[in-house]
Each structure stands twice: as structure tokens, then as C-alpha cells.
Design an enzyme around this catalytic site. Structure first.
Site, PDB file in Angstrom:
ATOM      1  N   GLY A 542     -32.489  11.246  30.198  1.00  0.00           N
ATOM      2  CA  GLY A 542     -32.556  11.295  28.729  1.00  0.00           C
ATOM      3  C   GLY A 542     -31.217  11.708  28.158  1.00  0.00           C
ATOM      4  N   GLU A 543     -31.232  12.418  27.045  1.00  0.00           N
ATOM      5  CA  GLU A 543     -30.035  12.902  26.335  1.00  0.00           C
ATOM      6  C   GLU A 543     -29.218  11.777  25.702  1.00  0.00           C
ATOM      7  OE1 GLU A 543     -27.457  15.000  29.039  1.00  0.00           O
ATOM      8  OE2 GLU A 543     -28.938  16.537  29.504  1.00  0.00           O
ATOM      9  N   GLY A 544     -29.514  10.525  26.052  1.00  0.00           N
ATOM     10  CA  GLY A 544     -28.660   9.414  25.625  1.00  0.00           C
ATOM     11  C   GLY A 544     -27.786   8.893  26.747  1.00  0.00           C
TER      12      GLY A 544
END
Ligand SMILES: Cc1cc2nc3c(=O)[nH]c(=O)nc-3n(C[C@H](O)[C@H](O)[C@H](O)COP(=O)(O)O)c2cc1C
Length: 576
Positions: A542-544
Site C-alpha cells: 500500500g502507501e502508493g
């Protein structure tokens, strides 16, 4: 009733306001005559001030040696600022001129004495900053008067204030408000240089005017605008002509037809989105990491304590997360948006405080949020997209942080696609069999409690969503309305994209799937949306992170379409 000015004089006032510019180039060497400078300073001195305290002083600097020392101070700060910029921004910044200290015959410093007049200065006791505001108004008067005199003014703020104060012999109770470079110029640009350079764009007035209360946007005499309805109405299909032109150009480029595979489709889609072939390069790019907490965490669906959301936000802001490393590599900026973290976060640069509430409610017990909260989160997301685009970004990237948000994503994906919870629920950050069983059970219970209707996307978001899902959906819609590409990260962004597309089907034109994550629900989502992921590395962070990895691919697709020669232009024989 007092009369306004006759039309031609009124026009002159508005004209000087419209034509005032911050000028950094094209200064002429002629000195500024004392009487002209005197008139401009007199205009500054007529500014309004808190309690009529007139807190300003004006220091007129012409000495070359002093200006050289001051220019050196500014150069140092400029270099420090440049060193901190992500790739594309750093390249653009390199082209910008940010001061004309040595190119102008006169430099002016406007200072502020926040103590002038003593403690009973009317108004300043309650709002001490009004002293500074007053000095800024003096600058504004000076700037306008200078324009009317044909004098260019450039404001320089690349200073450590005390360093500059020492050079000017400023007593410690005086603050530097403005450093201005003043001189005659060859011409005044029609628009801000930063707009012409693509560094930032002017926000429409309608975004800035609110009726009665903050958030009820609307111009005088017009109905208040509903930002969500506005954005949904602005989302349109891709431009077929630009797509055809891009396809034709791909076929004429010096390479075998179709040899760039999926990147050819990306370039065609970028052209369709921009309505231009070639489309603008998708840079600079900015990742917005939307962070929020989830009530469903109480169901024991994650091995991580909820506090990790806030701790990771601090990590993103300190530059220590993987997304920061990937963004540094790809030349993207990282912005963190608190849309619902269950903790008070310290105000630091890079954090947008947009908390809707301290976490959602547990969706197994009731709706995760109210419909009003879901709308507020959607609007927050679209405003973040608008602001990042106004700040000059030409590519947006989704990021997210929220312990338990893969559970909420699974529920959203089931609700929108009809997938079975067992197929859409994954092991998130890595969970044991018992936790996994609880997670599927929580999703099943949520679905049977809420009986979601995919034709009511807001209701679905409110039932299950995290604030970050709703905000990401708004972010995607905002990007689509402005026809700026948005690279989607993993399953959380995918779930948000389902909501966005349910609200405005054409929003899909702006979406580029950065990667395929390890969560099974992500594959379901990408199939449903018809998006082909660019990277498939089994990431589940996640997080980008996955989306940032895809940024150079999207940029390369656009650059090839723009830069590669065609058979005609390069004189290379085509196969046919
Ligand atoms: C408080 C303030 C500080 C500024 N500092 C700088 C600066 O350090 N360097 C620079 O090139 N421009 C600076 N500017 C100019 C702005 O970039 C400029 O006003 C803006 O881009 C709008 O353009 P315009 O003034 O031509 O309308 C500053 C402007 C203000 C109001």
C-alpha cells in the site's frame, strides 16, 4: 450615497490590479528618479493598518556591494530549497528566476514593528498578526503604484530572516516583511510567470468564494455550487479525435507497429484524456497518501494496533517510508492527507489536516460513516486533487494508510462487483488463519447487515468505507474532471475507483492501474474496471508504492509518443 469613480477611472483601477506582475526578467538599467520612488513609497505609506499603527518602515538599498552580499544570502537559500525538490520540480525550478537583486537599480525592504504604539493598539491585542498584515498592505499599495509608474517589482522570500536583518542593521524588534527588487522593465507579462512556466495555475474564483459558511461555494448572484455535483458534471468521455491521432502517430513512429505493447494504449488513453496529441508529459507528479482509521479494526481483523496508522503518517512525513524512497527515485512529491486518523497529528509541512472524524464506526455494527461524512470525504478528496493540480502537478498518484483498510476494501469490492467475500478478502499485511477467518466473517456480516445497493455509491461508501476510500474516490473524480491522469495503487485505491466509477462512469478514462497487488480483491477490481496493471510484483504494502513504481512507465509512454521520430521525419523506410 457616495459616488463611485467615473467609468474610465474605475477601469484604470481594475487595470492596474489586473496588470500588476511579479517581475524578475527584463529589467532596464535606468535609475528610478527620486520623485517617482517617493510617489510609490507615499502610496505604500497610505496603506490601512491595525489601530492606525503604521508598523512599516522602508529601507532603500542601492549600494552594489550590499546587494551582492544579499544576493549571496538568497542564492544559498535557493540552493537549499532546490536540493529538497523532487526530480521534475527540481528541473523546472532550475529554469525559474526567483530574484533580481542585482538586475534592479533599487531594492526595498518593508519591515514591521509589532510593538509600535504600545499595548493598546486597537485590534492588535487580540490578533497580533494584524501588524504583519498591515505591512503587507503597504507592499500591495507599493506594488500597484509601481505598476502604474511602469516600474516592475519582484518579491524575494528566499531569505533566512535574521541573516537578512543582520545585513540591514535591523533592530531585533523589527521583522522583515518583504524584500522587493524595483526597476523599469521592457514589458509586463500578461500572466504570472509561474503560470506561464506551468509551475502553478490560477484557481477559478468560484473555488474561492463561499456563501455564508465555509464550504458553500458560489459566486455572488449565483446559486451555491455543489462541488461534488460540479465535478460529476465536468467528467466527460475521452476525446476520440486525439485518441485516433495518437494511434496513427504510434503507427508512424520508427518502430514496428504495436511493439510498445500496453504502453501504446497508455499513450492513446493519455491523449484521449488530455484531448491533445501528443498529451502533456505527466509530470510533475504527486502522491497523496490518504490516512484514516477503521472501526472494523475492533473485530480483530488485523494483527497491527490501530496506533500504527498515526505512527506511519509520522514516518511518511519524516521521509522514512518505502513510498518516500520510491517517490524520491521516481521524482514525485509525497503529500499526506489526514482524513480520519484516530489521533491528534502535529502540524508539519507536507501534512494536509482534513480530518472528517477520528476513525469510522465498526461496519459490522452499523454504517461506518454517515452519508454526510461520506460526502465530506469525497469533497475533501476532490479538493485535494484540485489543489495539487493548481499547484502545477500533471499526474496524481493514490496512496493510502489505514490499519484494517483491506477489510473495508473487501466489503466495498463485494458490494460494488458482487464478488464473494471469500474471493475478495485477502491476507492484507499478512495474517494467520484465525484472523483471516474473522476478516471474511466481518465482511460477510457487514454485507448481510447493510444489504448494499451498488446503484447508491454514496450509501455503499457510507456503509463500509474508510474515510480514505471516500476521499480517494473524490480524488479520482477530481483528477478526471480536470483531465489529469491518476495512477491507482492497490486494493484500497481499486475499491475507491469502484465508487468513483459508480458515481461517474467516465472517470475511468483518468485511471491508470499502477500495479496488481497481492490482495485477491484487487484482481477482481481490475477485471471489473477493465484496467490492465502496469507492474505485477506481488507487492502488498500500500502507501502508493505500486503506483509510484508505475509512474516512469506512464511518463515513458507519453514521452515516446511526443519525442520519437516518425518514418517520414527520420527518413526511415516503413515495412509497407
Ligand atoms: C509573499 C510573497 C513572496 C514571494 N516570494 C517570491 C520569491 O521569493 N521569488 C519569486 O520569484 N517570486 C516571489 N513571489 C512572487 C509570486 O511568485 C507571484 O506573486 C505569483 O506567482 C503571482 O504572480 P504575479 O504577482 O505576477 O501575479 C512572492 C510573492 C509573494 C506575495
Amino acid at each position: 450615497m457616495a459616488e463611485g469613480y467615473p467609468p474610465e477611472q474605475r477601469d484604470a483601477v481594475y487595470r492596474v490590479i489586473a496588470e500588476r506582475r511579479d517581475v524578475r526578467r527584463g529589467f532596464r538599467p535606468e535609475p528610478v528618479p527620486a520623485d517617482v520612488l517617493g510617489r510609490v513609497l507615499a502610496a505604500a505609506h497610505q496603506a490601512p493598518s491595525v489601530g492606525f499603527s503604521q508598523p512599516w518602515d522602508f529601507i532603500v538599498i542601492t549600494d552594489r556591494a550590499r546587494r551582492e552580499r544579499i544576493a549571496a544570502l538568497a542564492r544559498r537559500r535557493r540552493d537549499e530549497f532546490a536540493a529538497d525538490l523532487p526530480g521534475a520540480r527540481a528541473r523546472a525550478f532550475d529554469q525559474l528566476k526567483i530574484e533580481s537583486i542585482l538586475d534592479t537599480p533599487v531594492n526595498l525592504v518593508v519591515s514591521c514593528d509589532r510593538t509600535r504604539g504600545g499595548r493598546h493598539t486597537l485590534g492588535r491585542a487580540t490578533q497580533p498578526r494584524t501588524a504583519d498584515f498591515s505591512s503587507v498592505l503597504a507592499v500591495a499599495n507599493l506594488w500597484l503604484a509601481a505598476r502604474a509608474e511602469g516600474l516592475g517589482v519582484g518579491w524575494v522570500s528566499f531569505f533566512d530572516e535574521r541573516e537578512l536583518a543582520a545585513e540591514l542593521g535591523l533592530p531585533p524588534h523589527l521583522e522583515v516583511i518583504a524584500y522587493l527588487c524595483v526597476g523599469y522593465v521592457t514589458d509586463f507579462a500578461p500572466e504570472p510567470e509561474l503560470a506561464a512556466a506551468g509551475w502553478a495555475r490560477r484557481r477559478p474564483l468560484a473555488w474561492a468564494v463561499h456563501a455564508e459558511e465555509f464550504g458553500r461555494r458560489g459566486l455572488p448572484g449565483e446559486e451555491p455550487v455543489d462541488p461534488l455535483a460540479d465535478v460529476l458534471a465536468a467528467i466527460a468521455p475521452p476525446d476520440a479525435e486525439a485518441m485516433t491521432a495518437a494511434r496513427e502517430r504510434q503507427d508512424r513512429m520508427t518502430k514496428p507497429r504495436g511493439s510498445l505493447g500496453a504502453l501504446e494504449d497508455i499513450s492513446v488513453r493519455l491523449a484521449g484524456l488530455a484531448g491533445a496529441c501528443p498529451p502533456p508529459l505527466p509530470e510533475p507528479a504527486c502522491v497523496a497518501v490518504f490516512a484514516a482509521d477503521h472501526g472494523v479494526h475492533a473485530q480483530g481483523v488485523s494483527p497491527w494496533p490501530q496506533e500504527v496508522t498515526a505512527q506511519m503518517v509520522a514516518n511518511f512525513l519524516a521521509g522514512g517510508a518505502v513510498v518516500n524512497a520510491f517517490a524520491a527515485q521516481a521524482g514525485a512529491e509525497v503529500t499526506v492527507v489526514d482524513v480520519g486518523v484516530a489521533a491528534d497529528l502535529e502540524a508539519v509541512p507536507g501534512l494536509l489536516p482534513r480530518k472528517i472524524a477520528r476513525g469510522t464506526a465498526d461496519f459490522t455494527a452499523g454504517p461506518a460513516m454517515t452519508r454526510d461524512q461520506a460526502t465530506a470525504a469525497l469533497v475533501t478528496g476532490l479538493e485535494v486533487a484540485r489543489d495539487l493540480v493548481a499547484a502545477g502537478n500533471r499526474c496524481l498518484i493514490t496512496g493510502d494508510m489505514g490499519i484494517a483498510n483491506t477489510t473495508a476494501s473487501a466489503a466495498l469490492i463485494c458490494a460494488f462487483t458482487g464478488a464473494d467475500p471469500a474471493d475478495a478478502t485477502g491476507r492484507g499485511t499478512g495474517i494467520d488463519a484465525a484472523t483471516y477467518a474473522r476478516k471474511i466473517d466481518a465482511v460477510c456480516r457487514g454485507l448481510s447487515r447493510h444489504q448494499p445497493d451498488p446503484a447508491d455509491p454514496l450509501g455503499v461508501l457510507a456503509a463500509f468505507g474508510g474515510f480514505e476510500h471516500a476521499a480517494l474516490a473524490g480524488f479520482i473524480l477530481g483528477a478526471a474532471a480536470l483531465r489529469v491522469p491518476v495512477i491507482l495503487d492497490g486494493v484500497i485505491a481499486g475499491a475507491a475507483a469502484l465508487a468513483a466509477v459508480a458515481l461517474a462512469p467516465d472517470a475511468i478514462c483518468a485511471c491508470f492501474a499502477g500495479h496488481r497487488g497481492a490482495e485477491p480483491g484487487h484482481a477482481v477490481t481490475l477485471d471489473y474496471l477493465g484496467l490492465r496493471p502496469l507492474v505485477d510484483l506481488g507487492l502488498r504494502l500500500g502507501e502508493g508504492t505500486g503506483a509510484v513504481l508505475a509512474l516512469p512507465l506512464v511518463q515513458s509512454a507519453a514521452r515516446a509518443l511526443r519525442d520519437a521520430a516518425t518514418f517520414d521525419s527520420a527518413g526511415v523506410a516503413d515495412k509497407h
